[in-house]
Design a protein around this motif. Structure first.
Motif, PDB file in Angstrom:
ATOM      1  N   SER A  72       0.820  -1.396   0.050  1.00 17.80           N
ATOM      2  CA  SER A  72       0.065  -0.127  -0.012  1.00 17.80           C
ATOM      3  C   SER A  72       0.896   1.380  -0.094  1.00 17.80           C
ATOM      4  O   SER A  72       0.366   2.265  -0.214  1.00 17.80           O
ATOM      5  CB  SER A  72      -0.982  -0.021   1.080  1.00 17.80           C
ATOM      6  N   GLY A  73       2.092   1.071   0.425  1.00 13.13           N
ATOM      7  CA  GLY A  73       2.998   2.225   0.528  1.00 13.13           C
ATOM      8  C   GLY A  73       3.818   2.451  -0.740  1.00 13.13           C
ATOM      9  O   GLY A  73       4.895   3.202  -0.999  1.00 13.13           O
ATOM     10  N   TYR A 122      10.700  -3.006  -4.735  1.00 17.52           N
ATOM     11  CA  TYR A 122       9.756  -1.926  -5.318  1.00 17.52           C
ATOM     12  C   TYR A 122       8.697  -2.028  -6.501  1.00 17.52           C
ATOM     13  O   TYR A 122       7.613  -1.988  -6.589  1.00 17.52           O
ATOM     14  CB  TYR A 122      10.544  -0.593  -5.544  1.00 17.52           C
ATOM     15  N   MET A 123       9.506  -2.678  -7.515  1.00 18.49           N
ATOM     16  CA  MET A 123       8.892  -2.781  -8.570  1.00 18.49           C
ATOM     17  C   MET A 123       7.820  -3.918  -8.604  1.00 18.49           C
ATOM     18  O   MET A 123       6.617  -4.030  -9.236  1.00 18.49           O
ATOM     19  CB  MET A 123       9.644  -3.253  -9.916  1.00 18.49           C
ATOM     20  N   CYS A 124       8.049  -4.983  -7.603  1.00 18.32           N
ATOM     21  CA  CYS A 124       7.011  -6.268  -7.521  1.00 18.32           C
ATOM     22  C   CYS A 124       5.869  -5.646  -6.759  1.00 18.32           C
ATOM     23  O   CYS A 124       4.770  -5.727  -7.247  1.00 18.32           O
ATOM     24  CB  CYS A 124       7.768  -7.201  -6.742  1.00 18.32           C
ATOM     25  N   LEU A 125       6.049  -4.787  -5.920  1.00 15.11           N
ATOM     26  CA  LEU A 125       4.898  -4.304  -4.944  1.00 15.11           C
ATOM     27  C   LEU A 125       4.344  -3.297  -5.747  1.00 15.11           C
ATOM     28  O   LEU A 125       2.599  -3.357  -5.639  1.00 15.11           O
ATOM     29  CB  LEU A 125       5.497  -3.696  -3.665  1.00 15.11           C
ATOM     30  N   ALA A 126       4.909  -2.391  -6.504  1.00 13.15           N
ATOM     31  CA  ALA A 126       4.071  -1.223  -7.169  1.00 13.15           C
ATOM     32  C   ALA A 126       3.198  -1.590  -8.267  1.00 13.15           C
ATOM     33  O   ALA A 126       2.279  -1.388  -8.385  1.00 13.15           O
ATOM     34  CB  ALA A 126       5.151  -0.135  -7.611  1.00 13.15           C
ATOM     35  N   ILE A 127       3.892  -2.858  -8.889  1.00 16.25           N
ATOM     36  CA  ILE A 127       3.119  -3.066 -10.125  1.00 16.25           C
ATOM     37  C   ILE A 127       1.982  -4.137  -9.650  1.00 16.25           C
ATOM     38  O   ILE A 127       1.020  -3.970 -10.180  1.00 16.25           O
ATOM     39  CB  ILE A 127       4.241  -4.048 -10.936  1.00 16.25           C
ATOM     40  N   SER A 128       2.124  -4.623  -8.741  1.00 17.53           N
ATOM     41  CA  SER A 128       0.963  -5.603  -8.311  1.00 17.53           C
ATOM     42  C   SER A 128      -0.194  -4.608  -7.693  1.00 17.53           C
ATOM     43  O   SER A 128      -1.073  -5.196  -7.534  1.00 17.53           O
ATOM     44  CB  SER A 128       1.365  -6.713  -7.161  1.00 17.53           C
ATOM     45  N   ALA A 129       0.397  -3.608  -7.105  1.00 20.98           N
ATOM     46  CA  ALA A 129      -0.581  -2.725  -6.230  1.00 20.98           C
ATOM     47  C   ALA A 129      -1.549  -2.005  -7.302  1.00 20.98           C
ATOM     48  O   ALA A 129      -2.826  -1.890  -7.243  1.00 20.98           O
ATOM     49  CB  ALA A 129      -0.037  -1.841  -5.662  1.00 20.98           C
ATOM     50  N   LYS A 130      -1.001  -1.719  -8.661  1.00 16.21           N
ATOM     51  CA  LYS A 130      -1.783  -1.220  -9.620  1.00 16.21           C
ATOM     52  C   LYS A 130      -2.510  -2.390 -10.522  1.00 16.21           C
ATOM     53  O   LYS A 130      -3.655  -1.870 -11.126  1.00 16.21           O
ATOM     54  CB  LYS A 130      -0.800  -0.497 -10.411  1.00 16.21           C
ATOM     55  N   LEU A 165       7.196  -8.919 -14.761  1.00 17.01           N
ATOM     56  CA  LEU A 165       6.230  -8.894 -13.604  1.00 17.01           C
ATOM     57  C   LEU A 165       4.736  -8.197 -14.157  1.00 17.01           C
ATOM     58  O   LEU A 165       3.603  -8.447 -13.640  1.00 17.01           O
ATOM     59  CB  LEU A 165       6.536  -7.808 -12.562  1.00 17.01           C
ATOM     60  N   LEU A 166       5.020  -7.248 -15.330  1.00 18.76           N
ATOM     61  CA  LEU A 166       3.731  -6.758 -16.005  1.00 18.76           C
ATOM     62  C   LEU A 166       3.052  -7.986 -16.870  1.00 18.76           C
ATOM     63  O   LEU A 166       1.756  -7.860 -16.687  1.00 18.76           O
ATOM     64  CB  LEU A 166       3.933  -5.840 -17.238  1.00 18.76           C
ATOM     65  N   THR A 167       3.678  -8.951 -17.439  1.00 17.56           N
ATOM     66  CA  THR A 167       3.077 -10.144 -17.802  1.00 17.56           C
ATOM     67  C   THR A 167       2.348 -11.051 -16.926  1.00 17.56           C
ATOM     68  O   THR A 167       1.376 -11.434 -16.961  1.00 17.56           O
ATOM     69  CB  THR A 167       4.191 -10.700 -18.823  1.00 17.56           C
TER      70      THR A 167
END
Length: 402
Positions: A72-73, A122-130, A165-167
Protein backbone atom coordinates in the motif's frame (compact mmCIF):
# COMPACT_ATOMS: atom_id res chain seq x y z
CA UNK A 1 -2.34 -14.32 -13.45
CA UNK A 2 0.25 -16.08 -15.59
CA UNK A 3 -0.10 -19.85 -15.74
CA UNK A 4 3.10 -20.74 -17.61
CA UNK A 5 6.81 -20.00 -17.39
CA UNK A 6 8.36 -17.27 -19.47
CA UNK A 7 11.85 -16.09 -20.39
CA UNK A 8 12.56 -12.48 -21.30
CA UNK A 9 15.78 -10.72 -22.23
CA UNK A 10 16.92 -7.12 -22.68
CA UNK A 11 20.13 -5.77 -24.20
CA UNK A 12 22.87 -3.63 -22.78
CA UNK A 13 23.82 -0.39 -24.50
CA UNK A 14 26.71 1.60 -25.86
CA UNK A 15 26.83 5.28 -26.77
CA UNK A 16 27.85 5.37 -30.41
CA UNK A 17 28.27 9.16 -30.55
CA UNK A 18 27.34 12.14 -28.40
CA UNK A 19 28.57 11.19 -24.93
CA UNK A 20 29.10 14.30 -22.76
CA UNK A 21 27.78 16.56 -25.54
CA UNK A 22 24.29 15.28 -24.77
CA UNK A 23 24.54 16.85 -21.30
CA UNK A 24 24.75 20.21 -23.09
CA UNK A 25 21.71 19.72 -25.33
CA UNK A 26 23.33 17.93 -28.25
CA UNK A 27 22.24 14.73 -29.99
CA UNK A 28 23.42 11.34 -28.73
CA UNK A 29 23.03 7.94 -30.37
CA UNK A 30 22.52 5.12 -27.90
CA UNK A 31 22.58 1.65 -29.44
CA UNK A 32 21.54 -1.78 -28.16
CA UNK A 33 24.43 -4.13 -27.52
CA UNK A 34 24.02 -7.85 -28.19
CA UNK A 35 25.14 -8.78 -24.70
CA UNK A 36 21.91 -9.42 -22.84
CA UNK A 37 20.33 -9.99 -19.46
CA UNK A 38 17.93 -12.95 -19.25
CA UNK A 39 15.13 -13.52 -16.75
CA UNK A 40 13.12 -16.69 -16.24
CA UNK A 41 9.83 -16.43 -14.35
CA UNK A 42 7.93 -19.49 -13.17
CA UNK A 43 4.51 -19.31 -11.51
CA UNK A 44 4.84 -20.45 -7.91
CA UNK A 45 2.44 -22.60 -5.97
CA UNK A 46 3.75 -22.00 -2.49
CA UNK A 47 2.44 -18.51 -1.77
CA UNK A 48 5.87 -16.90 -1.96
CA UNK A 49 7.99 -14.67 -4.17
CA UNK A 50 11.53 -15.90 -4.77
CA UNK A 51 14.29 -14.04 -6.59
CA UNK A 52 17.76 -15.34 -7.42
CA UNK A 53 20.50 -13.16 -8.89
CA UNK A 54 23.59 -15.39 -8.95
CA UNK A 55 25.72 -12.70 -10.61
CA UNK A 56 25.55 -10.51 -7.48
CA UNK A 57 24.96 -13.22 -4.90
CA UNK A 58 21.28 -12.61 -4.14
CA UNK A 59 18.87 -15.39 -3.18
CA UNK A 60 15.80 -14.22 -1.28
CA UNK A 61 12.23 -15.35 -0.68
CA UNK A 62 9.26 -13.64 0.95
CA UNK A 63 5.74 -14.83 1.77
CA UNK A 64 3.10 -13.10 -0.34
CA UNK A 65 0.98 -12.06 2.71
CA UNK A 66 3.96 -10.09 4.08
CA UNK A 67 4.45 -8.40 0.71
CA UNK A 68 0.75 -7.52 0.45
CA UNK A 69 1.02 -5.74 3.79
CA UNK A 70 3.84 -3.58 2.40
CA UNK A 71 2.50 -2.69 -1.01
CA UNK A 72 0.00 0.00 0.00
CA UNK A 73 3.01 2.29 0.42
CA UNK A 74 4.27 1.70 -3.11
CA UNK A 75 2.02 3.44 -5.62
CA UNK A 76 3.12 3.15 -9.22
CA UNK A 77 3.91 5.84 -11.77
CA UNK A 78 1.26 7.63 -13.81
CA UNK A 79 0.68 6.43 -17.38
CA UNK A 80 3.62 7.22 -19.70
CA UNK A 81 3.37 10.06 -22.19
CA UNK A 82 4.40 9.01 -25.72
CA UNK A 83 7.78 10.35 -26.79
CA UNK A 84 8.99 11.23 -23.30
CA UNK A 85 12.13 9.81 -21.75
CA UNK A 86 10.43 8.71 -18.54
CA UNK A 87 7.60 9.30 -16.13
CA UNK A 88 7.99 12.02 -13.54
CA UNK A 89 7.00 10.52 -10.19
CA UNK A 90 9.17 7.85 -8.61
CA UNK A 91 9.63 6.06 -5.29
CA UNK A 92 9.86 8.31 -2.25
CA UNK A 93 12.66 8.21 0.29
CA UNK A 94 10.17 6.94 2.89
CA UNK A 95 9.03 4.08 0.65
CA UNK A 96 12.60 2.99 -0.01
CA UNK A 97 13.52 3.24 3.68
CA UNK A 98 10.58 0.95 4.49
CA UNK A 99 11.72 -1.58 1.91
CA UNK A 100 15.33 -1.41 3.14
CA UNK A 101 14.19 -2.18 6.68
CA UNK A 102 11.99 -5.03 5.42
CA UNK A 103 14.86 -6.58 3.43
CA UNK A 104 17.52 -5.97 6.08
CA UNK A 105 19.47 -3.53 3.90
CA UNK A 106 21.38 -0.80 5.73
CA UNK A 107 20.66 2.80 4.77
CA UNK A 108 24.30 3.34 3.73
CA UNK A 109 24.53 0.33 1.44
CA UNK A 110 24.98 1.03 -2.27
CA UNK A 111 26.29 -2.45 -3.05
CA UNK A 112 24.93 -3.95 -6.31
CA UNK A 113 23.17 -6.77 -4.48
CA UNK A 114 21.41 -4.32 -2.14
CA UNK A 115 20.23 -2.04 -4.96
CA UNK A 116 19.11 -4.98 -7.13
CA UNK A 117 17.06 -6.39 -4.23
CA UNK A 118 15.54 -2.99 -3.48
CA UNK A 119 14.59 -2.42 -7.13
CA UNK A 120 12.98 -5.86 -7.31
CA UNK A 121 10.91 -5.31 -4.17
CA UNK A 122 9.73 -1.86 -5.25
CA UNK A 123 8.76 -2.96 -8.76
CA UNK A 124 7.05 -6.15 -7.56
CA UNK A 125 4.96 -4.30 -4.98
CA UNK A 126 4.16 -1.24 -7.09
CA UNK A 127 3.19 -3.22 -10.20
CA UNK A 128 1.04 -5.67 -8.23
CA UNK A 129 -0.61 -2.80 -6.35
CA UNK A 130 -1.73 -1.27 -9.65
CA UNK A 131 -2.61 -4.38 -11.63
CA UNK A 132 -3.69 -7.10 -9.19
CA UNK A 133 -2.51 -9.37 -6.44
CA UNK A 134 1.13 -10.04 -5.55
CA UNK A 135 2.02 -12.91 -7.91
CA UNK A 136 3.48 -16.07 -6.43
CA UNK A 137 6.55 -16.46 -8.66
CA UNK A 138 10.08 -17.83 -8.83
CA UNK A 139 12.47 -15.54 -10.71
CA UNK A 140 16.09 -16.09 -11.71
CA UNK A 141 18.21 -13.54 -13.58
CA UNK A 142 21.46 -14.17 -15.44
CA UNK A 143 23.46 -11.67 -17.47
CA UNK A 144 26.17 -11.57 -20.11
CA UNK A 145 26.81 -7.93 -19.18
CA UNK A 146 29.57 -6.90 -16.76
CA UNK A 147 28.36 -4.64 -13.97
CA UNK A 148 29.75 -1.16 -13.39
CA UNK A 149 31.18 -0.85 -16.91
CA UNK A 150 28.73 1.75 -18.25
CA UNK A 151 26.99 -0.81 -20.47
CA UNK A 152 23.47 -0.48 -19.06
CA UNK A 153 23.45 -3.66 -16.97
CA UNK A 154 21.08 -2.24 -14.33
CA UNK A 155 18.67 -0.97 -16.99
CA UNK A 156 18.61 -4.35 -18.75
CA UNK A 157 17.74 -5.90 -15.37
CA UNK A 158 14.99 -3.34 -14.75
CA UNK A 159 13.52 -3.81 -18.24
CA UNK A 160 13.42 -7.60 -17.77
CA UNK A 161 11.75 -7.21 -14.38
CA UNK A 162 9.17 -4.79 -15.73
CA UNK A 163 8.29 -7.02 -18.70
CA UNK A 164 8.06 -10.19 -16.59
CA UNK A 165 6.08 -8.70 -13.70
CA UNK A 166 3.66 -6.82 -15.96
CA UNK A 167 3.05 -10.05 -17.87
CA UNK A 168 2.62 -12.05 -14.65
CA UNK A 169 0.05 -9.54 -13.36
CA UNK A 170 -1.87 -9.51 -16.66
CA UNK A 171 -1.12 -5.85 -17.45
CA UNK A 172 0.39 -6.81 -20.81
CA UNK A 173 -0.09 -9.84 -23.04
CA UNK A 174 2.17 -12.87 -23.33
CA UNK A 175 2.59 -12.65 -27.13
CA UNK A 176 4.65 -15.79 -27.76
CA UNK A 177 2.48 -18.14 -29.84
CA UNK A 178 2.85 -21.91 -30.09
CA UNK A 179 5.85 -22.76 -32.27
CA UNK A 180 7.39 -19.26 -32.20
CA UNK A 181 10.95 -18.84 -30.95
CA UNK A 182 10.75 -15.14 -30.01
CA UNK A 183 8.13 -12.39 -29.80
CA UNK A 184 7.88 -8.71 -28.89
CA UNK A 185 5.16 -6.61 -27.34
CA UNK A 186 3.06 -3.90 -28.99
CA UNK A 187 4.28 -0.30 -29.03
CA UNK A 188 1.82 0.63 -26.28
CA UNK A 189 2.99 -2.29 -24.13
CA UNK A 190 6.64 -1.37 -24.74
CA UNK A 191 5.91 2.15 -23.51
CA UNK A 192 4.45 0.70 -20.33
CA UNK A 193 7.47 -1.60 -19.86
CA UNK A 194 9.79 1.38 -20.34
CA UNK A 195 7.94 3.54 -17.81
CA UNK A 196 8.18 0.85 -15.13
CA UNK A 197 11.81 0.02 -15.98
CA UNK A 198 12.61 3.69 -15.42
CA UNK A 199 11.23 3.34 -11.89
CA UNK A 200 13.68 0.49 -11.27
CA UNK A 201 16.49 2.69 -12.58
CA UNK A 202 15.41 5.45 -10.21
CA UNK A 203 15.69 3.08 -7.28
CA UNK A 204 19.20 2.07 -8.35
CA UNK A 205 20.61 5.38 -9.64
CA UNK A 206 18.42 8.10 -8.12
CA UNK A 207 18.24 10.45 -11.12
CA UNK A 208 18.91 8.53 -14.36
CA UNK A 209 18.46 10.04 -17.81
CA UNK A 210 16.10 7.34 -19.06
CA UNK A 211 18.38 6.54 -22.02
CA UNK A 212 19.53 3.12 -20.82
CA UNK A 213 16.08 1.70 -20.09
CA UNK A 214 14.74 3.12 -23.38
CA UNK A 215 17.50 1.34 -25.32
CA UNK A 216 16.79 -1.85 -23.36
CA UNK A 217 13.14 -1.54 -24.33
CA UNK A 218 13.32 -0.48 -27.99
CA UNK A 219 16.89 -0.93 -29.27
CA UNK A 220 18.58 2.09 -30.84
CA UNK A 221 17.41 5.48 -29.55
CA UNK A 222 18.20 9.05 -30.50
CA UNK A 223 18.37 11.29 -27.42
CA UNK A 224 18.31 15.08 -27.61
CA UNK A 225 16.98 17.89 -25.44
CA UNK A 226 15.39 15.48 -22.94
CA UNK A 227 13.42 13.70 -25.68
CA UNK A 228 13.84 10.10 -26.77
CA UNK A 229 12.96 8.74 -30.19
CA UNK A 230 13.25 5.04 -31.03
CA UNK A 231 15.08 4.44 -34.29
CA UNK A 232 16.52 1.57 -36.32
CA UNK A 233 20.12 0.54 -36.83
CA UNK A 234 21.54 -2.29 -38.92
CA UNK A 235 23.44 -5.04 -37.17
CA UNK A 236 27.09 -3.99 -36.98
CA UNK A 237 29.96 -6.12 -35.68
CA UNK A 238 32.18 -4.58 -33.04
CA UNK A 239 34.86 -5.37 -30.54
CA UNK A 240 33.86 -4.17 -27.10
CA UNK A 241 36.84 -3.62 -24.82
CA UNK A 242 36.79 -2.93 -21.10
CA UNK A 243 40.01 -1.25 -20.04
CA UNK A 244 39.10 -2.04 -16.40
CA UNK A 245 40.23 1.47 -15.46
CA UNK A 246 37.71 2.81 -12.91
CA UNK A 247 36.31 6.29 -13.43
CA UNK A 248 33.79 8.66 -11.92
CA UNK A 249 31.15 9.81 -14.40
CA UNK A 250 30.24 12.67 -12.06
CA UNK A 251 33.83 13.97 -11.96
CA UNK A 252 34.25 13.65 -15.73
CA UNK A 253 31.00 15.49 -16.47
CA UNK A 254 32.02 18.27 -14.07
CA UNK A 255 35.41 18.54 -15.77
CA UNK A 256 33.83 19.01 -19.19
CA UNK A 257 31.52 21.68 -17.81
CA UNK A 258 34.46 23.55 -16.27
CA UNK A 259 36.36 23.46 -19.56
CA UNK A 260 33.35 24.83 -21.46
CA UNK A 261 32.98 27.68 -18.95
CA UNK A 262 36.70 28.45 -19.13
CA UNK A 263 37.04 28.29 -22.93
CA UNK A 264 33.56 28.76 -24.42
CA UNK A 265 34.81 30.04 -27.80
CA UNK A 266 36.92 26.89 -28.15
CA UNK A 267 34.69 24.24 -26.60
CA UNK A 268 31.28 25.20 -27.98
CA UNK A 269 32.41 24.54 -31.57
CA UNK A 270 33.66 21.14 -30.39
CA UNK A 271 30.20 20.37 -29.01
CA UNK A 272 28.63 21.55 -32.26
CA UNK A 273 30.97 19.29 -34.23
CA UNK A 274 30.07 16.27 -32.06
CA UNK A 275 26.41 17.08 -32.63
CA UNK A 276 27.02 17.09 -36.38
CA UNK A 277 28.86 13.76 -36.10
CA UNK A 278 25.87 12.20 -34.32
CA UNK A 279 23.47 13.50 -36.97
CA UNK A 280 25.69 12.35 -39.84
CA UNK A 281 26.07 8.90 -38.29
CA UNK A 282 22.32 8.65 -37.79
CA UNK A 283 21.77 9.47 -41.47
CA UNK A 284 24.28 6.84 -42.58
CA UNK A 285 22.80 4.16 -40.31
CA UNK A 286 19.26 4.85 -41.48
CA UNK A 287 20.40 4.55 -45.11
CA UNK A 288 22.14 1.22 -44.52
CA UNK A 289 20.34 -2.05 -45.20
CA UNK A 290 20.04 -4.75 -42.56
CA UNK A 291 23.21 -6.49 -43.77
CA UNK A 292 25.31 -3.61 -45.06
CA UNK A 293 28.09 -3.97 -47.61
CA UNK A 294 31.60 -2.59 -46.94
CA UNK A 295 30.99 0.61 -48.91
CA UNK A 296 29.24 2.25 -45.94
CA UNK A 297 32.05 1.72 -43.48
CA UNK A 298 34.67 4.35 -44.44
CA UNK A 299 32.36 7.16 -43.28
CA UNK A 300 31.54 5.40 -40.00
CA UNK A 301 35.25 4.78 -39.38
CA UNK A 302 36.17 8.39 -40.05
CA UNK A 303 33.43 9.58 -37.71
CA UNK A 304 34.86 7.31 -35.00
CA UNK A 305 38.31 8.84 -35.47
CA UNK A 306 37.10 12.46 -35.46
CA UNK A 307 34.90 11.97 -32.41
CA UNK A 308 37.67 10.25 -30.44
CA UNK A 309 39.91 13.28 -31.02
CA UNK A 310 37.09 15.59 -29.89
CA UNK A 311 36.59 13.57 -26.71
CA UNK A 312 40.30 13.87 -25.94
CA UNK A 313 40.04 17.64 -26.43
CA UNK A 314 37.13 17.64 -23.95
CA UNK A 315 39.38 16.01 -21.37
CA UNK A 316 37.66 12.63 -21.06
CA UNK A 317 40.34 10.54 -22.73
CA UNK A 318 42.79 8.32 -20.86
CA UNK A 319 46.13 6.62 -21.64
CA UNK A 320 44.38 3.25 -21.54
CA UNK A 321 41.97 4.40 -24.25
CA UNK A 322 44.85 5.82 -26.30
CA UNK A 323 46.50 2.41 -26.05
CA UNK A 324 43.28 0.70 -27.14
CA UNK A 325 43.02 2.95 -30.22
CA UNK A 326 46.71 2.47 -31.06
CA UNK A 327 46.49 -1.35 -30.78
CA UNK A 328 43.42 -1.62 -32.98
CA UNK A 329 44.81 0.90 -35.51
CA UNK A 330 47.85 -1.34 -35.91
CA UNK A 331 45.42 -3.96 -37.25
CA UNK A 332 43.65 -1.51 -39.55
CA UNK A 333 40.68 -1.00 -37.21
CA UNK A 334 39.03 2.18 -35.88
CA UNK A 335 38.01 2.71 -32.24
CA UNK A 336 36.58 5.28 -29.85
CA UNK A 337 35.63 5.44 -26.21
CA UNK A 338 32.02 4.85 -25.29
CA UNK A 339 30.31 6.30 -22.27
CA UNK A 340 31.92 8.56 -19.70
CA UNK A 341 35.54 7.97 -20.76
CA UNK A 342 38.45 8.38 -18.35
CA UNK A 343 38.99 4.64 -18.75
CA UNK A 344 35.96 2.39 -18.94
CA UNK A 345 35.05 0.89 -22.32
CA UNK A 346 35.86 1.44 -25.98
CA UNK A 347 34.26 0.13 -29.17
CA UNK A 348 35.99 -0.95 -32.38
CA UNK A 349 34.11 -1.16 -35.67
CA UNK A 350 34.52 -4.37 -37.70
CA UNK A 351 33.77 -4.34 -41.41
CA UNK A 352 31.99 -7.34 -42.96
CA UNK A 353 35.20 -8.15 -44.83
CA UNK A 354 37.52 -7.76 -41.84
CA UNK A 355 39.79 -10.80 -41.72
CA UNK A 356 39.07 -13.18 -38.81
CA UNK A 357 42.84 -13.37 -38.33
CA UNK A 358 43.00 -9.58 -37.89
CA UNK A 359 40.17 -9.68 -35.34
CA UNK A 360 41.82 -12.47 -33.36
CA UNK A 361 45.18 -10.69 -33.44
CA UNK A 362 43.59 -7.48 -32.20
CA UNK A 363 41.79 -9.32 -29.39
CA UNK A 364 45.03 -11.04 -28.39
CA UNK A 365 46.93 -7.73 -28.26
CA UNK A 366 44.15 -6.01 -26.31
CA UNK A 367 44.04 -8.81 -23.76
CA UNK A 368 47.83 -8.57 -23.46
CA UNK A 369 47.28 -4.97 -22.28
CA UNK A 370 45.20 -6.33 -19.39
CA UNK A 371 41.90 -5.44 -21.05
CA UNK A 372 38.79 -7.61 -21.36
CA UNK A 373 37.45 -7.99 -24.88
CA UNK A 374 34.27 -9.33 -26.53
CA UNK A 375 33.37 -9.73 -30.18
CA UNK A 376 29.69 -8.86 -30.40
CA UNK A 377 27.11 -6.79 -32.32
CA UNK A 378 25.28 -3.51 -32.00
CA UNK A 379 21.81 -3.02 -33.41
CA UNK A 380 20.32 -5.80 -31.30
CA UNK A 381 16.57 -5.97 -30.62
CA UNK A 382 15.11 -4.51 -27.46
CA UNK A 383 13.22 -6.46 -24.81
CA UNK A 384 12.19 -9.86 -26.18
CA UNK A 385 10.15 -12.87 -25.09
CA UNK A 386 11.81 -16.25 -25.76
CA UNK A 387 10.90 -19.89 -26.05
CA UNK A 388 13.33 -22.28 -24.38
CA UNK A 389 14.33 -23.68 -27.78
CA UNK A 390 15.63 -20.25 -28.88
CA UNK A 391 18.11 -19.91 -26.01
CA UNK A 392 21.83 -20.60 -26.26
CA UNK A 393 23.13 -23.52 -24.22
CA UNK A 394 24.93 -21.34 -21.65
CA UNK A 395 21.83 -19.22 -21.06
CA UNK A 396 19.60 -22.28 -20.77
CA UNK A 397 22.02 -23.82 -18.28
CA UNK A 398 22.20 -20.66 -16.17
CA UNK A 399 18.42 -20.29 -16.05
CA UNK A 400 17.91 -23.95 -15.21
CA UNK A 401 19.68 -23.64 -11.88
CA UNK A 402 17.52 -25.08 -9.12
Amino acid sequence: MLERSLVVSAPGKVILHGEHAVVHGKVALAVALDLRTFLRLRPGGGGSVTVRLPGVGVEASWDTPRLRALRSGCPGPPPPRPGTAAVRRGPSVEQLDTLREFAGITAESSAPESLATLAFLYMCLAISAKYGDVPSVDIIVWSELPTGAGLGSSAAYSVCLAAALLTACGAIACPLAEGESTARWTEEELSLINSWAFQGERVIHGNPSGVDNAVGTWGMCVFAEMSLVASRVPTLRILLTNTKVPRSTKVLVAGVKDKILKFPAIMNPVLDSINAISQECQSVLEAMPGNPSPEYYPVLEELFDINQHHLNVMGVGHPSLDRLCHVTASHGLHSKLTGAGGGGCGITLLRPDTSPLAVEAAKRDLCACGFECWETNIGAPGVTLHSSSSLKADVLHALSMS
